[in-house]
Design a protein around this motif. Structure first.
Motif, PDB file in Angstrom:
ATOM      1  N   GLY A 147     -43.212-107.495  82.592  1.00  8.11           N
ATOM      2  CA  GLY A 147     -42.330-108.578  83.015  1.00  8.11           C
ATOM      3  C   GLY A 147     -41.426-108.246  84.179  1.00  8.11           C
ATOM      4  O   GLY A 147     -40.536-109.037  84.513  1.00  8.11           O
ATOM      5  N   GLN A 148     -41.638-107.114  84.823  1.00  5.32           N
ATOM      6  CA  GLN A 148     -40.760-106.708  85.919  1.00  5.32           C
ATOM      7  C   GLN A 148     -41.227-107.214  87.283  1.00  5.32           C
ATOM      8  O   GLN A 148     -40.458-107.212  88.244  1.00  5.32           O
ATOM      9  CB  GLN A 148     -40.668-105.174  85.963  1.00  5.32           C
ATOM     10  N   SER A 149     -42.481-107.640  87.358  1.00  6.77           N
ATOM     11  CA  SER A 149     -43.034-108.075  88.641  1.00  6.77           C
ATOM     12  C   SER A 149     -43.890-109.321  88.455  1.00  6.77           C
ATOM     13  O   SER A 149     -44.351-109.620  87.347  1.00  6.77           O
ATOM     14  CB  SER A 149     -43.894-106.977  89.274  1.00  6.77           C
ATOM     15  N   ILE A 150     -44.090-110.011  89.561  1.00  6.97           N
ATOM     16  CA  ILE A 150     -44.985-111.167  89.584  1.00  6.97           C
ATOM     17  C   ILE A 150     -46.106-110.868  90.572  1.00  6.97           C
ATOM     18  O   ILE A 150     -45.849-110.503  91.726  1.00  6.97           O
ATOM     19  CB  ILE A 150     -44.249-112.450  90.004  1.00  6.97           C
ATOM     20  N   TYR A 151     -47.326-110.997  90.109  1.00  7.74           N
ATOM     21  CA  TYR A 151     -48.494-110.856  90.976  1.00  7.74           C
ATOM     22  C   TYR A 151     -48.915-112.248  91.447  1.00  7.74           C
ATOM     23  O   TYR A 151     -48.807-113.221  90.695  1.00  7.74           O
ATOM     24  CB  TYR A 151     -49.650-110.201  90.222  1.00  7.74           C
ATOM     25  N   TYR A 152     -49.405-112.316  92.663  1.00  7.64           N
ATOM     26  CA  TYR A 152     -49.890-113.600  93.170  1.00  7.64           C
ATOM     27  C   TYR A 152     -50.924-113.367  94.261  1.00  7.64           C
ATOM     28  O   TYR A 152     -51.066-112.263  94.780  1.00  7.64           O
ATOM     29  CB  TYR A 152     -48.729-114.449  93.698  1.00  7.64           C
ATOM     30  N   ARG A 153     -51.611-114.425  94.597  1.00 11.23           N
ATOM     31  CA  ARG A 153     -52.646-114.367  95.622  1.00 11.23           C
ATOM     32  C   ARG A 153     -52.197-115.196  96.824  1.00 11.23           C
ATOM     33  O   ARG A 153     -51.686-116.309  96.669  1.00 11.23           O
ATOM     34  CB  ARG A 153     -53.962-114.907  95.054  1.00 11.23           C
ATOM     35  N   ALA A 154     -52.379-114.646  98.033  1.00 14.71           N
ATOM     36  CA  ALA A 154     -51.984-115.371  99.249  1.00 14.71           C
ATOM     37  C   ALA A 154     -52.593-114.698 100.471  1.00 14.71           C
ATOM     38  O   ALA A 154     -53.024-113.538 100.414  1.00 14.71           O
ATOM     39  CB  ALA A 154     -50.464-115.414  99.384  1.00 14.71           C
ATOM     40  N   LYS A 155     -52.602-115.433 101.555  1.00  9.64           N
ATOM     41  CA  LYS A 155     -52.980-114.876 102.853  1.00  9.64           C
ATOM     42  C   LYS A 155     -51.692-114.824 103.669  1.00  9.64           C
ATOM     43  O   LYS A 155     -51.149-115.856 104.064  1.00  9.64           O
ATOM     44  CB  LYS A 155     -54.016-115.769 103.539  1.00  9.64           C
ATOM     45  N   ARG A 156     -51.183-113.613 103.912  1.00  6.93           N
ATOM     46  CA  ARG A 156     -49.878-113.465 104.548  1.00  6.93           C
ATOM     47  C   ARG A 156     -49.955-112.565 105.781  1.00  6.93           C
ATOM     48  O   ARG A 156     -50.847-111.714 105.901  1.00  6.93           O
ATOM     49  CB  ARG A 156     -48.851-112.873 103.573  1.00  6.93           C
ATOM     50  N   ASN A 157     -49.006-112.764 106.658  1.00 12.09           N
ATOM     51  CA  ASN A 157     -48.857-111.926 107.850  1.00 12.09           C
ATOM     52  C   ASN A 157     -50.174-111.837 108.629  1.00 12.09           C
ATOM     53  O   ASN A 157     -50.678-112.827 109.109  1.00 12.09           O
ATOM     54  CB  ASN A 157     -48.321-110.551 107.460  1.00 12.09           C
ATOM     55  N   GLU A 158     -50.742-110.638 108.696  1.00 12.66           N
ATOM     56  CA  GLU A 158     -51.958-110.446 109.485  1.00 12.66           C
ATOM     57  C   GLU A 158     -53.230-110.525 108.640  1.00 12.66           C
ATOM     58  O   GLU A 158     -54.310-110.170 109.110  1.00 12.66           O
ATOM     59  CB  GLU A 158     -51.904-109.080 110.195  1.00 12.66           C
ATOM     60  N   ASP A 159     -53.112-110.992 107.405  1.00  5.70           N
ATOM     61  CA  ASP A 159     -54.283-111.063 106.537  1.00  5.70           C
ATOM     62  C   ASP A 159     -55.357-111.967 107.131  1.00  5.70           C
ATOM     63  O   ASP A 159     -55.072-113.096 107.548  1.00  5.70           O
ATOM     64  CB  ASP A 159     -53.906-111.614 105.153  1.00  5.70           C
ATOM     65  N   LYS A 160     -56.586-111.471 107.140  1.00  8.81           N
ATOM     66  CA  LYS A 160     -57.714-112.301 107.538  1.00  8.81           C
ATOM     67  C   LYS A 160     -58.245-113.074 106.339  1.00  8.81           C
ATOM     68  O   LYS A 160     -58.752-114.190 106.473  1.00  8.81           O
ATOM     69  CB  LYS A 160     -58.823-111.430 108.136  1.00  8.81           C
ATOM     70  N   LYS A 192     -62.717-107.499 101.949  1.00  5.97           N
ATOM     71  CA  LYS A 192     -63.304-108.006 103.189  1.00  5.97           C
ATOM     72  C   LYS A 192     -63.938-109.379 102.989  1.00  5.97           C
ATOM     73  O   LYS A 192     -64.958-109.720 103.572  1.00  5.97           O
ATOM     74  CB  LYS A 192     -64.326-107.005 103.723  1.00  5.97           C
ATOM     75  N   ASN A 193     -63.273-110.154 102.142  1.00  3.75           N
ATOM     76  CA  ASN A 193     -63.589-111.551 101.898  1.00  3.75           C
ATOM     77  C   ASN A 193     -62.431-112.112 101.074  1.00  3.75           C
ATOM     78  O   ASN A 193     -61.582-111.343 100.600  1.00  3.75           O
ATOM     79  CB  ASN A 193     -64.922-111.706 101.149  1.00  3.75           C
ATOM     80  N   ASN A 194     -62.377-113.398 100.882  1.00  2.00           N
ATOM     81  CA  ASN A 194     -61.276-113.987 100.117  1.00  2.00           C
ATOM     82  C   ASN A 194     -61.362-113.603  98.647  1.00  2.00           C
ATOM     83  O   ASN A 194     -62.425-113.723  98.028  1.00  2.00           O
ATOM     84  CB  ASN A 194     -61.297-115.510 100.243  1.00  2.00           C
ATOM     85  N   ILE A 195     -60.235-113.138  98.105  1.00  2.00           N
ATOM     86  CA  ILE A 195     -60.162-112.843  96.672  1.00  2.00           C
ATOM     87  C   ILE A 195     -59.888-114.136  95.924  1.00  2.00           C
ATOM     88  O   ILE A 195     -59.049-114.941  96.327  1.00  2.00           O
ATOM     89  CB  ILE A 195     -59.057-111.806  96.388  1.00  2.00           C
ATOM     90  N   GLY A 196     -60.621-114.323  94.821  1.00  2.00           N
ATOM     91  CA  GLY A 196     -60.398-115.491  93.980  1.00  2.00           C
ATOM     92  C   GLY A 196     -59.436-115.164  92.855  1.00  2.00           C
ATOM     93  O   GLY A 196     -58.341-114.652  93.079  1.00  2.00           O
ATOM     94  N   SER A 197     -59.841-115.389  91.613  1.00  2.00           N
ATOM     95  CA  SER A 197     -58.967-115.110  90.478  1.00  2.00           C
ATOM     96  C   SER A 197     -58.903-113.613  90.209  1.00  2.00           C
ATOM     97  O   SER A 197     -59.714-112.834  90.706  1.00  2.00           O
ATOM     98  CB  SER A 197     -59.475-115.844  89.238  1.00  2.00           C
ATOM     99  N   PHE A 198     -57.913-113.188  89.395  1.00  2.00           N
ATOM    100  CA  PHE A 198     -57.792-111.779  89.022  1.00  2.00           C
ATOM    101  C   PHE A 198     -57.122-111.666  87.668  1.00  2.00           C
ATOM    102  O   PHE A 198     -56.521-112.622  87.161  1.00  2.00           O
ATOM    103  CB  PHE A 198     -57.021-110.985  90.085  1.00  2.00           C
ATOM    104  N   THR A 199     -57.211-110.468  87.052  1.00  2.00           N
ATOM    105  CA  THR A 199     -56.629-110.224  85.740  1.00  2.00           C
ATOM    106  C   THR A 199     -56.131-108.790  85.657  1.00  2.00           C
ATOM    107  O   THR A 199     -56.706-107.885  86.273  1.00  2.00           O
ATOM    108  CB  THR A 199     -57.664-110.508  84.622  1.00  2.00           C
ATOM    109  N   LEU A 200     -55.046-108.572  84.887  1.00  2.00           N
ATOM    110  CA  LEU A 200     -54.455-107.246  84.678  1.00  2.00           C
ATOM    111  C   LEU A 200     -54.681-106.805  83.239  1.00  2.00           C
ATOM    112  O   LEU A 200     -54.604-107.620  82.315  1.00  2.00           O
ATOM    113  CB  LEU A 200     -52.945-107.289  84.949  1.00  2.00           C
ATOM    114  N   ASN A 201     -54.929-105.509  83.035  1.00  5.01           N
ATOM    115  CA  ASN A 201     -55.054-105.025  81.658  1.00  5.01           C
ATOM    116  C   ASN A 201     -53.673-104.837  81.040  1.00  5.01           C
ATOM    117  O   ASN A 201     -52.643-104.925  81.713  1.00  5.01           O
ATOM    118  CB  ASN A 201     -55.891-103.746  81.593  1.00  5.01           C
ATOM    119  N   ALA A 202     -53.647-104.596  79.720  1.00  3.35           N
ATOM    120  CA  ALA A 202     -52.383-104.536  78.973  1.00  3.35           C
ATOM    121  C   ALA A 202     -51.481-103.408  79.446  1.00  3.35           C
ATOM    122  O   ALA A 202     -50.250-103.518  79.398  1.00  3.35           O
ATOM    123  CB  ALA A 202     -52.669-104.394  77.485  1.00  3.35           C
ATOM    124  N   ASP A 203     -52.053-102.295  79.921  1.00  3.61           N
ATOM    125  CA  ASP A 203     -51.254-101.160  80.387  1.00  3.61           C
ATOM    126  C   ASP A 203     -50.761-101.341  81.818  1.00  3.61           C
ATOM    127  O   ASP A 203     -49.927-100.561  82.292  1.00  3.61           O
ATOM    128  CB  ASP A 203     -52.067 -99.868  80.295  1.00  3.61           C
TER     129      ASP A 203
END
Length: 704
Positions: free
Chosen positions: A117-130, A151-162
């Motif tokens: 709960g200390q951080s938030i992960y998110y997906r975006a194209k920022r700054n110089e991202d292609k 080297k392509n657009n990332i879609g969904s993602f998931t984090l493990n419990a640790d």
């Protein structure tokens, strides 16, 4: 005179007269303030309709203290450069104190909390991202850090419990040699064969210098979700990347990180979301009753050890839209029924169902709960505001965000859910919105706004958008009706199948029966009825302008179907069309398919028809609109116009195209339903955006 007479009662009574006078004066002043406030209310403009902000998604932190949410901010037409809506990241606490985290010209998606709960992960194209990448931002302050790019657009993602392993879904790296060939003019496209699979990639968060490892899975990966305690993945896959397979052939399975599948969940038909139970013993998923069920709206719970499936709340009279585990044995579900929604909890041990939010109280569109199952948040709207974040607690709702304060100054029409009876006795529902200045015994022009699908439904919530400019229309003297005709969802599987194998049959007779009902109620002028809709609603609008032309004085068709034969041969969902719509192929009955096509009835077309379509539409090919335009233009003298939107697909996504659409829609309805034609047969084709652009530029220069 009555107010003055009340005030003159001072001194006519003995004891208590002064108090009574003061009370009456207070009431009168309150009424005057109320009337004055109402008089100052503004009518909603089309610019406000397409630029209103709204919450896209909301995710509660593991401890329930905070909720991260995305705020969608459309671009401002005439001012901003063309492009998709901006999407910001904000965080709100339980008291409704909201803080912006990622704002401005950004597009944030796939928001997730870190396990601690200390951080938030998110997906975006920022700054110089292609390409779109995964970022992380600390909750207690600090800048975003890029976690991983590809080297392509990332879609969904998931984090493990640790929190030390991440798996993302993406296509493989783009082939640079192809880019070179394109520059040399070699651009041939091989239809449906030149496609790439989505793969799942494992990332070691403790050592980001390591390259992501592709999981060895021979399927197209749609989504991934880590087991709550093990490094196992719940994946949704399809045999190919074709959209049709997504609808008709996807399945959930449990995989090890080496790519080996250790459990499959056999289902039939469409699939929705799935969730591990906190202990990982179960997987709950939203699926279909069978392959002919038009929508994923049934609730199944499977044992992760053996794949055994159990359907809960069987024969539910609505459709289940979201699920969340509260504990190892308690599962909450969000159900839509009729024009409202409810939240209930299933006890897997006793099979008992407890209602937590009664039907009729709100229309929720998303649901999330904290790790302990005690804090529940939802995204929802009401008739007077766009989608916001709400806390849900023991049947009570608390609004946490306010994205459009200016809506307080907008005149809100009366909006209600109504029922009416079709000619064959079937009870139907819909949403009726009265003109803002509605007066009893006065009849108003009606705009019927027909939803697509038809496997979807209209609920009693905020419905305004560019294709449904309801507040603007009702503020300008129109009544609006949005029908849930047979084949709509929200009333169980049996009802949603009622339009199958009967294209444009009883389902569109339901629209005429709605006109009869509203006419009998004395609300509308049946000679001034317009119709509009997109996709299947566009099909309805085309059918209304041809086969049912005597009932409609104006029609606006959007990305609609005009020829069922060529639709089958040009769409990206032919199998889905067979399974849940036609229930037959064109070659099974060529003539029937043609007779259920608006082009077949263009000799009857007397209704002025405006046709609009995205030029990049793969669901309903733009040629569908060209066919209808050409047939009406050639066979009749009826006013018809065709407008294409370059770069748009099955619906307009950019604010400028949305505003252009809304302006053309309302001009068409005003022209033919309110007599604003000034002797002309058809409105001018130009909207003169240039004049508005120059006006805005002058106002901006003056301010500077």
């Amino acid at each position: 005179m009555r107010i003055i007479d009340l005030m003159r009662t001072k001194g006519r009574h003995h004891q208590g007269g002064n108090q009574r006078f003061m009370w009456i004066t207070g009431v009168v002043l309150g009424l005057l303030v109320s009337f004055s406030a109402f008089a100052k209310k503004d009518m909603m403009t089309l610019e406000q309709t397409v630029t209103a902000h709204y919450v896209g998604s909301s995710v509660v932190s593991p401890d329930g203290a905070l909720t991260a949410y995305t705020l969608v901010k459309p671009r401002t037409p005439y001012e901003d450069e063309d492009g998709s809506h901006y999407v910001e990241l904000h965080v709100v606490d339980k008291q409704g104190n909201s803080r912006p985290f990622i704002t401005g010209k950004v597009s944030v998606s796939s928001v997730q909390w870190s396990p601690d709960g200390q951080s938030i992960y998110y997906r975006a194209k920022r700054n110089e991202d292609k390409y779109s990448s995964i970022y992380r931002i600390p909750v207690d302050g600090g800048e975003s850090v890029k976690v991983i790019s590809h080297k392509n657009n990332i879609g969904s993602f998931t984090l493990n419990a640790d929190g030390d392993t991440l798996v993302f879904v993406a296509k493989p790296a783009k082939d640079k040699s192809k880019e070179k060939l394109i520059k040399k003019g070699f651009k041939a496209e091989i239809y449906e064969e030149d496609i790439q699979f989505n793969h799942a990639y494992q990332v070691n968060l403790d050592n980001l210098e390591e390259e992501p490892v592709q999981l060895d899975i021979d399927a197209h990966v749609l989504s991934a979700q880590f087991h709550p305690g093990k490094d196992h993945l719940l994946l949704r896959t399809t045999p190919t990347p074709h959209i049709d397979d997504n609808y008709t052939a996807s399945e959930y399975g449990i995989y090890r990180l080496n790519g080996k599948r250790i459990q499959a969940f056999k289902t039939e038909g469409k699939l929705g979301e799935a969730e591990w139970s906190p202990d990982g013993k179960y997987v709950a998923m939203i699926g279909a009753e069978d392959k002919h069920d038009p929508a994923d709206g049934r609730l199944f719970v499977a044992r992760s050890s053996n794949g055994k499936m159990t359907e809960y709340v069987k024969d539910y009279a609505g459709h289940i839209k979201a699920i969340e585990w509260l504990s190892d044995n308690h599962l909450a579900f969000l159900g839509h029924m009729g024009t409202s929604s409810e939240v209930s909890v299933i006890n897997l041990k006793s099979d008992q169902v407890e209602n937590r939010l009664p039907l009729g109280k709100a229309v929720l569109r998303g649901l999330d709960v904290s790790q302990d199952g005690e804090t529940m948040v939802a995204t929802m709207s009401r008739a007077n505001h766009t989608r916001e974040v709400y806390a849900v607690n023991q049947g009570e709702l608390k609004r946490l965000t306010h994205s459009n304060p200016w809506l307080e100054n907008i005149a809100m029409p009366k909006q209600i859910s109504i029922k009416y009876t079709a000619r064959d006795g079937l009870e139907l529902e819909g949403i009726l919105v009265y003109p803002v200045d509605y007066k009893k015994n006065q009849r108003y022009p009606l705009i019927m706004m027909v939803h697509g699908g038809p496997e979807s439904h209209i609920s009693n919530e905020w419905l305004d958008r560019y294709a449904y400019p309801i507040k603007h229309a009702t503020g300008n003297g129109f009544a609006v009706f949005l029908p849930n005709y047979r084949g709509s969802t929200g009333r169980g599987v049996e009802f949603s199948k009622k339009g199958q194998a009967d294209y444009a049959g009883a389902e569109f007779d339901d629209l005429v029966d709605a006109i009869t009902h509203l006419d009998n109620e004395g609300i509308i002028d049946k000679d001034r009825v317009g119709i509009t809709g997109g996709s299947y609603g566009g099909y309805a609008s085309a059918w209304a302008a041809t086969a049912l032309s005597e009932h409609f004085a104006a029609s606006v068709m959007f990305v609609g179907i005009s020829n069922q034969l060529s639709k089958f041969g040009t769409t990206d969902i032919p199998k889905e069309m067979y399974n849940v719509h036609a229930r037959k192929y064109p070659w099974d009955n060529w003539m029937w398919m043609l007779e259920r096509s608006p082009i077949y009835h263009t000799d009857k077309a007397q209704t002025p028809l405006l046709i609009m379509h995205g030029k990049n539409d793969t669901r309903v090919h733009p040629a569908q609109s060209m066919e209808l335009y050409r047939y009406v233009k050639t066979r009749t003298d009826t006013p018809v116009r065709l407008v294409y939107y370059p770069g748009e697909g099955h619906g307009n996504r950019k604010a400028a195209a949305q505003l252009d659409y809304a302006k053309r829609l309302m001009r068409w309805m005003n022209f033919y339903l309110k007599g604003e034609n000034k002797g002309q047969q058809i409105p001018p084709y130009d909207l003169n955006h240039q004049a508005q652009l120059e006006k805005d530029d002058k106002e901006k220069d003056a301010e500077e």
